[in-house]
Motif scaffolding. Sequence first.
Motif, mmCIF file in Angstrom:
data_model
loop_
_atom_site.group_PDB
_atom_site.id
_atom_site.type_symbol
_atom_site.label_atom_id
_atom_site.label_comp_id
_atom_site.label_asym_id
_atom_site.label_seq_id
_atom_site.Cartn_x
_atom_site.Cartn_y
_atom_site.Cartn_z
ATOM 1 N N VAL A 173 14.990 -32.146 -32.659
ATOM 2 C CA VAL A 173 14.226 -30.828 -32.738
ATOM 3 C C VAL A 173 14.410 -30.103 -34.037
ATOM 4 C CG1 VAL A 173 14.267 -28.740 -31.590
ATOM 5 C CG2 VAL A 173 14.749 -30.603 -30.320
ATOM 6 N N GLY A 174 13.010 -29.832 -34.553
ATOM 7 C CA GLY A 174 13.154 -29.170 -35.926
ATOM 8 C C GLY A 174 11.880 -28.166 -36.001
ATOM 9 N N MET A 175 12.133 -27.241 -36.851
ATOM 10 C CA MET A 175 11.202 -26.178 -37.113
ATOM 11 C C MET A 175 9.866 -26.553 -37.636
ATOM 12 S SD MET A 175 13.140 -23.663 -36.058
ATOM 13 C CE MET A 175 12.291 -22.167 -36.718
ATOM 14 N N LEU A 185 15.370 -22.932 -33.241
ATOM 15 C CA LEU A 185 15.776 -24.354 -32.708
ATOM 16 C C LEU A 185 15.678 -24.194 -31.306
ATOM 17 C CD1 LEU A 185 18.046 -25.742 -35.327
ATOM 18 C CD2 LEU A 185 15.631 -26.385 -34.863
ATOM 19 N N GLU A 186 16.518 -23.303 -30.730
ATOM 20 C CA GLU A 186 16.585 -23.228 -29.238
ATOM 21 C C GLU A 186 15.244 -22.910 -28.193
ATOM 22 O OE1 GLU A 186 20.610 -21.582 -31.059
ATOM 23 O OE2 GLU A 186 18.308 -21.274 -31.538
ATOM 24 N N GLU A 187 14.446 -22.139 -28.908
ATOM 25 C CA GLU A 187 12.854 -22.083 -28.127
ATOM 26 C C GLU A 187 12.221 -23.339 -28.455
ATOM 27 O OE1 GLU A 187 10.843 -17.793 -28.850
ATOM 28 O OE2 GLU A 187 12.223 -18.133 -30.448
ATOM 29 N N ILE A 188 12.324 -23.862 -29.481
ATOM 30 C CA ILE A 188 11.383 -25.235 -29.677
ATOM 31 C C ILE A 188 12.222 -26.100 -28.836
ATOM 32 C CG2 ILE A 188 10.812 -26.893 -31.086
ATOM 33 C CD1 ILE A 188 10.659 -24.858 -33.510
ATOM 34 N N ALA A 189 13.391 -26.351 -28.665
ATOM 35 C CA ALA A 189 14.094 -27.136 -27.806
ATOM 36 C C ALA A 189 13.994 -27.023 -26.320
ATOM 37 C CB ALA A 189 15.614 -27.202 -27.984
ATOM 38 N N GLU A 210 23.674 -26.200 -30.707
ATOM 39 C CA GLU A 210 23.051 -25.223 -30.089
ATOM 40 C C GLU A 210 21.723 -25.895 -29.429
ATOM 41 O OE1 GLU A 210 21.849 -25.290 -34.459
ATOM 42 O OE2 GLU A 210 23.473 -25.894 -33.216
ATOM 43 N N VAL A 211 21.365 -26.917 -29.979
ATOM 44 C CA VAL A 211 19.971 -27.872 -29.534
ATOM 45 C C VAL A 211 20.398 -28.355 -28.121
ATOM 46 C CG1 VAL A 211 18.357 -29.291 -29.883
ATOM 47 C CG2 VAL A 211 18.863 -27.859 -31.790
ATOM 48 N N LEU A 212 21.620 -29.265 -28.242
ATOM 49 C CA LEU A 212 22.047 -29.849 -27.255
ATOM 50 C C LEU A 212 22.422 -29.032 -25.991
ATOM 51 C CD1 LEU A 212 24.468 -32.533 -28.880
ATOM 52 C CD2 LEU A 212 22.364 -33.185 -27.602
ATOM 53 N N ALA A 213 23.026 -27.893 -26.158
ATOM 54 C CA ALA A 213 23.101 -27.177 -25.246
ATOM 55 C C ALA A 213 21.970 -26.720 -24.321
ATOM 56 C CB ALA A 213 23.737 -25.749 -25.642
#
Length: 456
Positions: A173-175, A185-189, A210-213
């Motif tokens: 996941v990237g910007m 990153l969280e929203e995109i994830a 934070e992405v894995l969460a």
Amino acid sequence: MSAEEFVEYEEGLDWLHGLLRFGARPGLERMNWVLEEFNHPERRLAFIHVAGTNGKGSTCAFLTQMLMEANYSVGTFTSPYMVDFRERIRYNGSMISQEDLLTLMNEVKVLVDRCEKETSFGSLTEFEVITIIAILYFARVVRPAVVVWETGLGGRLDSTNVVSPIVSVITNVGMDHTQVLGNSLEEIAREKAGIIKPGVPVVTGERRPEVLAVLQDKAKQTRSTLYQIGNHFDAQQVAEQLGEQQLRYKSIHRREPSSYRLTMNGMHQTDNAAVALMTIDVLRNYFSYLLEEEEIVRGLQQTRWPGRLEIVSPRPMVVLDGAHNQEGIAALTGSLKQLLPAGTRLHLLFAGLGDKPLTGMAKALDPLKDQIEALHVTSFDFPRAADAQTLYEAFRTGGWEDEYLDTVPDWRAFLLSWMQEKQSAKADDWLVICGSLYFIAQVRAFFPTTVEEAGE
């Protein structure tokens, strides 16, 4: 034949490209309406659904090649294309024929027109239509054992997200595409996690907590097993030189680590290969797919993916790379740091889209400052392409001084003179062309066909 049917392939293609005016319109209501009219052909296919900011195409290529080596028939749906629009839909590595594509365009056009007239959903977009055509081609014409299915944008509302896969894959996941997917990153994830389906295993190459969460949360809701790189599987690069690398892979599904050779460079390809290998491990362990170790070895070794650290001219050295966002440029920078011979004078030819984080991309090149001789910025024929002056300013804002920068009014003329001038040059001049996959596609067409494609 109806009066409105396309007779020539080019006519149909012009109609399809004309749908680009509808842009990207997230939402699945148009897709579901059309698939319902076709009696849901997607339900007859086994999909591996691949999402992620970077590495989707390479991961799809690794999966396709390994499965083909084991004699599985494989459909592959990817985007964008490099030279020919038909590259997006392949069966066992071969592009859909013009005849099949024309037949399916005529069939789908009837429903596109009806959807616009009979529903409140409006017209389908180009990407939605090509997605429907891919489903029809795979379900009715070639009937592959498995389909490697790449998302277009995001996941949750992407038009590919009308399938129930046997495995879901989220590379990372990237910007990127923040105007559609969100500003963190969280929203995109969360958008990417939209491809996770109830009970379907998920493989990810993402490492950041934070992405894995976000992915773990979604997997918990859907009761899906999430396999994470660095936890359930991993790969280490053992050695690398231009044109190849060796890696060691381990996973909870294997007693011993395994060694593999790739012909694609970069640590990011080590991760992409690891994600593809774990997906194969899941298929072997839970879906009774039969792949021998030597077939996996051959599959990885034979995988090529155009426009990824691709050498299109060895003398003078010209390398194409499709890095088109900040993370992609950072990965390219890391690879070049490792691969550039001592004393190399590096020249960059850069073009990008206006809606990308251009200043961030410029900053990501900073570790190469000692080796970069010149940064040539240019524009190209594409609706969203940034003009050369905009790029010049973005690079200045990103910390590059005027003496590095120069604007190129015509990239073709620049390449012609570069090729003629440097033909007899020593091997210490490298030209790396990057910034946009769409730009790379046009540049690639400028060079003679590579050996791998001569038979296509």
